[in-house]
Design a protein around this motif. Structure first.
Motif, PDB file in Angstrom:
ATOM      1  N   THR A  93      -5.562  -9.039   8.004  1.00 37.85           N
ATOM      2  CA  THR A  93      -6.664  -8.556   8.769  1.00 37.85           C
ATOM      3  C   THR A  93      -6.158  -9.012  10.303  1.00 37.85           C
ATOM      4  N   PHE A  94      -5.357 -10.109  10.402  1.00 36.66           N
ATOM      5  CA  PHE A  94      -4.979 -10.678  11.782  1.00 36.66           C
ATOM      6  C   PHE A  94      -3.537 -10.158  11.956  1.00 36.66           C
ATOM      7  N   LYS A  95      -3.076  -9.374  11.269  1.00 31.70           N
ATOM      8  CA  LYS A  95      -1.439  -8.909  11.431  1.00 31.70           C
ATOM      9  C   LYS A  95      -1.388  -7.271  11.716  1.00 31.70           C
ATOM     10  N   THR A  96      -2.799  -6.981  11.717  1.00 27.69           N
ATOM     11  CA  THR A  96      -2.984  -5.423  12.025  1.00 27.69           C
ATOM     12  C   THR A  96      -3.896  -5.456  13.252  1.00 27.69           C
ATOM     13  N   GLU A  97      -4.049  -4.192  13.733  1.00 27.09           N
ATOM     14  CA  GLU A  97      -4.908  -3.698  14.799  1.00 27.09           C
ATOM     15  C   GLU A  97      -5.826  -2.596  14.474  1.00 27.09           C
TER      16      GLU A  97
ATOM     17  N   SER B 263      -7.332  -2.887  10.670  1.00 29.00           N
ATOM     18  CA  SER B 263      -7.790  -4.560  10.801  1.00 29.00           C
ATOM     19  C   SER B 263      -9.196  -4.515  10.452  1.00 29.00           C
TER      20      SER B 263
END
Length: 396
Positions: free
Chosen positions: A295-299, A303
């Motif tokens: 979740t916090f590695k994508t946008e 995410s």
């Protein structure tokens, strides 16, 4: 005496699910106010954690006490008092002039939820017949759906009418209490043993294998609630920093809770049919851990989708934990429910106070990533379960 009705009682299970929906609307209503309150009172993440802690400590740590009382005195009046007390105190949070007064109202209002939850969860055990797992899931789904809608309802009132109209959410709680007064179970369902009122005596009667299994379940739900509480309290601020509208934030929280509750229906069904609760929980944890991490590695939309699906798998394990605890304490179903819905999340609420300090220093994303280590540990510990079950069968 114990409830003699061994059939699935649609009225009582449906009534419990519906009243759980309404009651838990209030439990999460303050979450929709967090961005507003943060600006109004210039709150730090630590102070936001105090809002969460006041909520969780009141409705969780006091839950076992009310669970024992409802085991001893019957369910009806605890079912009625819950939504009544909760709606009266939690409907006015948006118009209170002081942050510490908000904490006080949060605490008192959530005592109503502490009174309601064990009795509501015990309805599944007493009136679920041969479908207790499904009944527990239905009742939990009602609560999770209400919790999901609570923040969105408050956000809609904020956006469309204004903060001064938020006390209008008092009305459903009053109506629900009146309905429960008329239709809640009239028979005095209590524990089959008068001595079971003592929590320590009840747990002490468990054999060693049972005791280990109970503590494992309590630890698992503790680690689940750490992530769950952090997500629903801090992610509104995380998304606000991403310039997301309040309505969209409310929709995300709605999907997070509602889909998780729906997945809990499936997990309850699977538990009823296969009884391999540890496998169901393992599946939920194995799926949720990488989803939260990425979740916090994508946008953007990806995410957000990962976050919602992570919630689906995380929340799905809750009804299974409740049913496993009830199977370990069959004569104290309210107490068993309150340990899962009360003690473990209450301890998680206390932990959140300290994690709030950490969040101020390292940020929301980093905090959740570290919290995932608790789920990993729970996943590893679950491998002990089959051994404990084999020992229990030998003892019996």
């Amino acid at each position: 005496m114990l409830n003699p009705d061994k059939k699935f009682n649609r009225l009582q299970v449906g009534l419990s699910a519906g009243s759980h929906f309404v009651t838990d609307i209030y439990q999460s209503a303050y979450i929709g106010l967090i961005p507003f309150l943060t600006v109004k009172f210039d709150l730090s993440l630590f102070q936001v954690s105090l809002l969460a802690a006041s909520t969780i400590i009141a409705n969780s740590l006091f839950s076992p006490v009310f669970g024992m009382l409802s085991d001893r005195h019957g369910l009806k009046y605890y079912l009625i008092a819950g939504p009544l007390l909760t709606s009266v105190f939690l409907s006015f949070l948006g118009v209170l002039p002081d942050f510490y007064l908000i904490l006080l109202f949060l605490f008192i209002g959530n005592l109503g939820i502490a009174a309601y939850h064990p009795a509501s969860a015990a309805v599944a055990g007493h009136y679920g017949g041969g479908r207790k797992g499904l009944s527990s899931s239905l009742i939990n789904f009602g609560g999770n759906l209400g919790s999901a809608f609570g923040s969105l309802i408050v956000i809609l009132i904020l956006e469309k009418a204004g903060i001064e109209y938020t006390p209008l959410i008092l009305i459903p709680g009053i109506i629900t209490s009146l309905v429960l007064l008329k239709y809640a179970p009239k028979n005095n369902i209590i524990s089959s043993s008068g001595k079971s009122f003592n929590i320590f005596r009840s747990i002490k009667r468990l054999n060693r294998a049972n005791l280990y299994m109970l503590f494992i379940i309590l630890f698992i739900i503790y680690t689940v609630y750490i992530i769950w509480i952090t997500a629903i309290n801090y992610m509104p601020l995380y998304y606000t920093d991403k310039n997301m509208s309040l309505i969209n934030i409310g929709n995300i929280l709605l999907l997070f809770g509602a889909l998780g509750g729906a997945a809990g229906l499936l997990s309850g069904y699977l538990y009823d049919h296969y009884k391999k609760g540890y496998l169901i929980i393992q599946a939920g944890l194995i799926a949720s851990i990488p989803l939260f991490f990425f979740t916090f590695k994508t946008e953007g939309i990806l995410s957000t989708a990962l976050f919602i699906i992570a919630g689906l798998f995380l929340i799905s394990v809750q009804p299974v934990c409740i049913r496993m605890a009830q199977d370990l304490l069959p004569s104290n179903m309210s107490l068993a429910s309150s340990l899962i819905l009360g003690l473990s999340p209450g301890l998680a609420g206390i932990t959140i106070i300290f994690l709030g300090k950490a969040a101020d220093k390292i940020g929301i994303a980093a905090l959740i990533k570290y919290e995932l280590l608790g789920l990993v540990l729970s996943l590893i510990i679950l491998f002990i379960f089959p051994t404990m079950e084999k020992r229990l069968k030998k003892i019996n």
